[in-house]
Design a protein around this motif. Structure first.
Motif, short mmCIF file in Angstrom:
data_model
loop_
_atom_site.label_atom_id
_atom_site.label_comp_id
_atom_site.label_asym_id
_atom_site.label_seq_id
_atom_site.Cartn_x
_atom_site.Cartn_y
_atom_site.Cartn_z
N LEU A 269 37.20 24.68 39.38
CA LEU A 269 36.18 25.17 40.31
C LEU A 269 35.35 24.02 40.86
N VAL A 270 34.96 23.08 40.00
CA VAL A 270 34.17 21.94 40.45
C VAL A 270 34.96 21.08 41.44
N VAL A 271 36.24 20.83 41.13
CA VAL A 271 37.08 20.05 42.03
C VAL A 271 37.24 20.76 43.38
N ALA A 272 37.42 22.08 43.34
CA ALA A 272 37.56 22.84 44.59
C ALA A 272 36.30 22.73 45.44
N VAL A 273 35.12 22.80 44.79
CA VAL A 273 33.87 22.68 45.54
C VAL A 273 33.75 21.28 46.15
N ILE A 274 34.10 20.25 45.37
CA ILE A 274 34.02 18.88 45.87
C ILE A 274 34.94 18.67 47.07
N VAL A 275 36.10 19.31 47.05
CA VAL A 275 37.07 19.13 48.14
C VAL A 275 36.71 19.99 49.34
N VAL A 276 36.30 21.23 49.11
CA VAL A 276 36.11 22.18 50.20
C VAL A 276 34.78 21.96 50.92
N PHE A 277 33.73 21.56 50.19
CA PHE A 277 32.41 21.46 50.83
C PHE A 277 32.39 20.46 51.99
N PRO A 278 32.95 19.23 51.85
CA PRO A 278 32.96 18.34 53.03
C PRO A 278 33.70 18.92 54.22
N LEU A 279 34.78 19.66 53.95
CA LEU A 279 35.51 20.27 55.06
C LEU A 279 34.66 21.33 55.75
N MET A 280 33.99 22.16 54.95
CA MET A 280 33.11 23.18 55.54
C MET A 280 31.96 22.52 56.30
N TRP A 281 31.46 21.41 55.78
CA TRP A 281 30.33 20.74 56.42
C TRP A 281 30.72 20.14 57.77
N ILE A 282 31.90 19.52 57.84
CA ILE A 282 32.32 18.91 59.11
C ILE A 282 32.66 19.98 60.13
N VAL A 283 33.22 21.12 59.68
CA VAL A 283 33.48 22.22 60.61
C VAL A 283 32.16 22.81 61.10
N GLY A 284 31.20 22.99 60.18
CA GLY A 284 29.90 23.50 60.59
C GLY A 284 29.18 22.55 61.53
N ALA A 285 29.31 21.24 61.29
CA ALA A 285 28.67 20.26 62.17
C ALA A 285 29.25 20.32 63.58
N SER A 286 30.53 20.63 63.69
CA SER A 286 31.14 20.69 65.02
C SER A 286 30.62 21.87 65.83
N PHE A 287 30.07 22.87 65.16
CA PHE A 287 29.50 24.03 65.86
C PHE A 287 27.98 23.99 65.91
N SER A 288 27.37 22.95 65.37
CA SER A 288 25.91 22.85 65.35
C SER A 288 25.40 22.31 66.68
N PRO A 289 24.25 22.80 67.16
CA PRO A 289 23.69 22.27 68.40
C PRO A 289 23.12 20.88 68.20
N GLY A 290 22.96 20.15 69.28
CA GLY A 290 22.44 18.80 69.21
C GLY A 290 23.56 17.79 69.07
N THR A 291 23.15 16.52 68.86
CA THR A 291 24.12 15.44 68.74
C THR A 291 24.11 14.78 67.37
N GLY A 292 23.10 14.99 66.58
CA GLY A 292 23.00 14.35 65.27
C GLY A 292 23.50 15.24 64.16
N LEU A 293 23.65 14.63 62.99
CA LEU A 293 24.13 15.35 61.82
C LEU A 293 23.02 15.70 60.85
N ALA A 294 21.79 15.33 61.19
CA ALA A 294 20.68 15.58 60.26
C ALA A 294 20.46 17.07 60.04
N ASN A 295 20.60 17.86 61.09
CA ASN A 295 20.36 19.30 60.99
C ASN A 295 21.64 20.11 60.85
N ALA A 296 22.75 19.43 60.65
CA ALA A 296 24.03 20.14 60.53
C ALA A 296 24.13 20.81 59.17
#
Length: 300
Positions: free
Chosen positions: A41-68
């Motif tokens: 479970l810990v390994v899955a979270v470590i692997v999946v969270f960055p992927l979810m974060w980069i996908v969420g950042a691509s849909f976030s408004p603005g140009t920076g990653l601070a509020n992603a």
């Protein structure tokens, strides 16, 4: 004369028996299983969270990653639209797709042929050739960057996508040849002998018998050799000069290399689209990765 029918197993009873066996397992085994599941479970979270974060950042408004965030509150697709309207992302994508596909096909064909030749054919210079291949695969590609640049300059292959694919094929060929040779060594030689007795030529043996049994390893080579130039940055930066010949890696890097141009969310959108062909290729070919060569030989 009466016939006795075997009693039909009750699925509910089998499930109860399985639960009973789990509850009666030794305490140490249950604790070990719990820690194993926790680790997974810990390994899955470590692997999946960055992927979810980069996908969420691509849909976030603005140009920076601070509020992603992995789940943006005000999701938008403007970054995906700007990729194809304000940049040459479509051209970069096609360039990378061309190089990766050519590299994949060339690597699969050449590594399969070389692996079969070194495994099945005894010829003068075979050991020296294997030793040379072994030595070549020990050196990273970027160590020969200057030599490759001068070679391409003399042959007029600079700023060529085909030339870039040829370099990628040649760089990975020593390793892929050893890989295919080792895999072919495990295939029964009796298959070749039986086909030869029936009048099959060596080429027929390779195409009709050995090549289908190589399918799991060929699939592995195809996936890795498609991925390698798709993500490569060093060789394209060295060999490609024209803006219209840029690959995705070069184009995306240009978005964030300037301190005054911080299009990080657009960069995230480009990275998400970049992962689509690799994901599709893996989904399509993954069933061949679990095909056993020995089992295939017995079924054949």
């Amino acid at each position: 004369m009466s016939t006795q029918q075997a009693p039909t197993a009750d699925p509910a009873r089998r499930a109860r028996d399985a639960r009973r066996r789990r509850h009666t397992a030794p305490r140490g085994e249950r604790i070990a299983a719990a820690f194993l599941h926790l680790e997974l479970l810990v390994v899955a979270v470590i692997v999946v969270f960055p992927l979810m974060w980069i996908v969420g950042a691509s849909f976030s408004p603005g140009t920076g990653l601070a509020n992603a965030s992995p789940i943006p509150a005000d999701a938008t697709v403007e970054h995906y639209v700007s990729l194809f309207t304000e940049t040459d992302y479509g051209r970069w994508y096609l360039n990378s797709l061309y190089v990766a596909t050519l590299n994949m096909i060339g690597s699969v064909v050449l590594s399969a042929l070389c692996g079969y030749v070194f495994s099945r054919i005894r010829f003068r210079g075979r050991k020296a050739g294997l030793l040379g291949i072994l030595i070549l695969q020990m050196f990273p590609t970027f160590l020969t960057a200057i030599a490759v640049y001068m070679l391409f300059l003399n042959f007029g292959l600079l700023d060529s996508l085909t030339g870039l694919a040829l370099v990628s094929i040649a760089a990975a060929l020593p390793y892929n040849t050893w890989l295919m040779k080792g895999y072919t060594d495990e295939l029964p030689a009796s298959l070749d002998e039986a086909a030869a007795i029936d009048g099959a030529s060596r080429w027929t043996v390779f195409v009709k018998i050995i090549l289908p049994l190589m399918r799991p390893m060929l699939t592995f080579v195809a996936i890795t050799q498609f991925t390698m130039p798709w993500m490569d940055f060093i060789l394209p930066a060295l060999l490609l000069q024209s803006p219209e010949k840029q690959t995705v890696a070069l184009g995306l890097f240009a978005m964030i290399e300037d301190v005054y141009q911080n299009a990080f969310t657009t960069f995230a959108a480009g990275a998400v689209i970049l992962a689509v062909p690799i994901t599709i290729l893996y989904i399509v070919l993954q069933r061949y990765l679990v095909t056993g060569a020995s089992a295939g030989a017995e079924k054949g």
